[in-house]
Design a protein around this motif. Structure first.
Motif, mmCIF file in Angstrom:
data_model
loop_
_atom_site.group_PDB
_atom_site.id
_atom_site.type_symbol
_atom_site.label_atom_id
_atom_site.label_comp_id
_atom_site.label_asym_id
_atom_site.label_seq_id
_atom_site.Cartn_x
_atom_site.Cartn_y
_atom_site.Cartn_z
ATOM 1 N N GLU A 1 46.022 -15.549 -73.437
ATOM 2 C CA GLU A 1 46.090 -14.298 -71.845
ATOM 3 C C GLU A 1 46.375 -15.418 -70.842
ATOM 4 N N ILE A 2 46.262 -16.748 -71.401
ATOM 5 C CA ILE A 2 46.952 -17.668 -70.116
ATOM 6 C C ILE A 2 48.862 -17.134 -70.017
ATOM 7 N N LEU A 3 48.657 -18.015 -71.274
ATOM 8 C CA LEU A 3 50.572 -18.240 -71.631
ATOM 9 C C LEU A 3 51.447 -17.324 -71.072
ATOM 10 N N LEU A 4 51.181 -15.063 -71.883
ATOM 11 C CA LEU A 4 51.904 -14.024 -70.893
ATOM 12 C C LEU A 4 51.280 -13.690 -69.750
ATOM 13 N N ASP A 5 50.690 -13.895 -69.154
ATOM 14 C CA ASP A 5 49.752 -13.210 -68.026
ATOM 15 C C ASP A 5 50.014 -14.153 -66.767
ATOM 16 N N GLU A 6 50.413 -15.651 -67.233
ATOM 17 C CA GLU A 6 50.644 -16.239 -65.566
ATOM 18 C C GLU A 6 51.483 -16.023 -65.419
ATOM 19 N N GLU A 7 52.745 -16.239 -64.523
ATOM 20 C CA GLU A 7 53.772 -16.210 -63.569
ATOM 21 C C GLU A 7 54.318 -17.776 -63.480
ATOM 22 N N SER A 8 53.614 -18.337 -63.159
ATOM 23 C CA SER A 8 54.388 -19.742 -62.104
ATOM 24 C C SER A 8 53.673 -21.014 -62.955
ATOM 25 N N LEU A 9 54.102 -20.670 -64.319
ATOM 26 C CA LEU A 9 53.702 -21.715 -65.205
ATOM 27 C C LEU A 9 55.058 -22.807 -65.787
ATOM 28 N N VAL A 10 54.518 -24.024 -65.245
ATOM 29 C CA VAL A 10 55.244 -25.004 -65.465
ATOM 30 C C VAL A 10 55.363 -25.883 -67.381
#
Length: 182
Positions: free
Chosen positions: A120-129
């Motif tokens: 849910e978090i890693l695949l849906d977020e676009e601005s992760l570093v």
């Protein structure tokens, strides 16, 4: 648990190009099936994935009934495949770095359904570093940040806070004393 396989954006084009080359070599008859005598743990080969395509893989384990467990090095997934779906790595195919890297999360989710939370978090977020660290044991540990704050899977924490090795207490970065630097 707490392990993530990821493919960085900068290598995706090279992996897609490599996949096209593998298909070309296969169609021209340049890829030959592995013999069961040559299969060994750690062998780099080409394997047919359950999606029907051929990808680079490494033999992880030899199972019974002419089946091997392989890890697809460009995508990070494992499958059990029959030996008849394994091919010798073709001569002349350039050795591009593996497309997927495995990291251990610095702060894994505390929920029983870790996989769902991570997806849910890693695949849906676009601005992760992703910030990579290497422990003295050689394990690659990753911390995901969003808007300068570390994702703790139960919410966000300020990137200026740090945990001790056991993670039981948090302290401000100004309170941390560095005894030595390498």
């Amino acid at each position: 648990i707490g392990t993530v396989w990821f493919t960085p954006d900068w290598i995706v084009t090279a992996i897609e190009t490599l996949g096209g080359k593998i298909d070309e070599i296969h169609q021209s008859g340049g890829i030959q099936k592995l013999t069961s005598e040559d299969v060994c743990i750690g062998l780099l080969c080409i394997a047919r994935h359950s999606d029907g395509y051929l990808y680079r893989a490494r033999v992880v384990d030899q199972l019974k009934n002419s089946v091997c467990s392989v890890k697809f090095i460009d995508y990070g997934d494992n499958e059990n495949v029959p030996i008849t779906s394994l091919y010798y790595f073709p001569a002349g195919l350039e050795m591009t770095a593996p497309g997927a890297a495995e990291i251990v999360l610095a702060n894994p989710p505390s929920t029983p359904d870790i996989e769902t939370v991570l997806k849910e978090i890693l695949l849906d977020e676009e601005s992760l570093v992703l910030v990579m660290e290497e422990e003295q044991t050689g394990v690659k540990v990753g911390r995901f940040l969003k808007d300068g704050k570390e994702i703790t899977w139960d919410g966000l924490i300020d990137a200026k806070t740090t945990c001790n090795k056991k993670g039981s207490s948090q302290m401000a970065a100004d309170d941390v004393v560095i005894e030595s630097e390498e």
